[in-house]
Design an enzyme around this catalytic site. Structure first.
Site, PDB file in Angstrom:
ATOM      1  N   CYS A   1     -43.079 -95.011  -7.912  1.00 21.84           N
ATOM      2  CA  CYS A   1     -42.353 -94.111  -7.063  1.00 21.84           C
ATOM      3  C   CYS A   1     -42.938 -93.968  -5.695  1.00 21.84           C
ATOM      4  O   CYS A   1     -44.184 -94.079  -5.503  1.00 21.84           O
ATOM      5  CB  CYS A   1     -42.255 -92.523  -7.930  1.00 21.84           C
ATOM      6  SG  CYS A   1     -41.957 -91.372  -6.626  1.00 21.84           S
TER       7      CYS A   1
ATOM      8  N   CYS B   1     -36.588 -95.144  -1.669  1.00 19.42           N
ATOM      9  CA  CYS B   1     -36.849 -94.159  -3.165  1.00 19.42           C
ATOM     10  C   CYS B   1     -36.416 -94.989  -4.339  1.00 19.42           C
ATOM     11  O   CYS B   1     -35.250 -95.520  -4.546  1.00 19.42           O
ATOM     12  CB  CYS B   1     -35.778 -92.995  -3.020  1.00 19.42           C
ATOM     13  SG  CYS B   1     -35.588 -92.006  -4.300  1.00 19.42           S
TER      14      CYS B   1
END
Length: 262
Positions: free
Chosen positions: A190, A79
């Site tokens: 992302c 992440c």
């Protein structure tokens, strides 16, 4: 503090704020098919990208310590937001554990640039982090690099919405204003965003625009660190993948396995 006992036979731990890190896990499984993996998606607390840094660190440490209690030999913080907020203190607390974070693939985009614009799609928190600004500053002389905040985009993946008119409307509002004739590369900053590549390609309708993400580089670094510590499994037997999620919803796990299979 968790007492680390690393061995070849332990699985590799993955954590993410939700389902996005599965794009990195998918690449890691391709590179190391005989390894075992355990993936934990914290969808109950998603998105991380709109939360304060201290909250993100607390959430990340909570998941990581749970994985360590169960036994892992390496960790991927899959992440971008959690990497920016928590990887450094994690490495300080667990110096013997191979820990790999992820960052937007600005470096390869800049190095391979041929003079066109580089757009970096990322969460608001990733873009606000000093680490992100240092990354941009490092390569700004090699390319025109434009950060684009994509608040709410990762939720499409969390809900399994990978196609459709709603996504096109999102791209119209958030991405189209930054697209120019000389746009050369879009960095998917992302880990959720790679699952939207088919729809994004259709929306762009321009084969000259490259779409890149950091999953391959992250997986290669994971393999390098494990090899360096002699933690790669012996033999060629196919490994196993366990996926869990903080949301008590079987549909979330089913969607996770579907995304992993591609």
């Amino acid at each position: 503090m968790v007492n680390l006992k690393l061995s070849k036979d332990l699985p590799i731990g993955f954590m993410d704020s939700g389902l996005g890190g599965l794009s990195v896990l998918r690449q890691a499984v391709r590179l190391m098919p005989n390894e075992d993996f355990i993936y934990y998606g914290d969808s109950a607390n998603a998105p991380y990208g709109t939360k304060p840094a201290e909250v993100i660190r607390t959430l990340t440490f909570s998941v990581v310590e749970m994985l360590l209690e169960r036994g892992i030999k390496g960790l991927v913080v899959a992440c971008n937001t959690a990497t920016s907020a928590a990887v450094r203190p994690l490495r300080e607390k667990y110096p013997d554990l191979p820990i790999v974070g992820i960052e937007p693939a600005v470096k390869p985009a800049a190095i391979q640039n041929h003079g066109g614009r580089v757009i970096v799609m990322a969460t608001p928190m990733t873009i606000r982090q000093p680490k992100f600004h240092h990354l941009i500053d490092k390569y700004k002389n090699m390319a025109e690099i434009i950060p684009v905040e994509c608040k709410g985009l990762m939720e499409y993946v969390e809900h399994g919405e990978l196609y459709g008119a709603d996504l096109n409307e999102y791209f119209d509002e958030h991405l189209a204003p930054y697209l120019t004739e000389d746009t050369e590369t879009i960095v998917l900053g992302c880990t959720h965003y790679p699952f939207l590549i088919p729809q994004l390609k259709e929306y762009l309708n321009n084969d000259n625009i490259r779409l890149i993400d950091g999953s391959y580089g992250t997986s290669m670094e994971l393999m390098r660190q494990l090899k360096e510590k002699d933690l790669l499994k012996d033999g060629t037997e196919k490994g196993h993948v366990i996926i869990e999620n903080s949301l008590p919803d079987s549909k979330m796990v089913e969607l996770s396995y579907r995304l992993l299979r591609g």
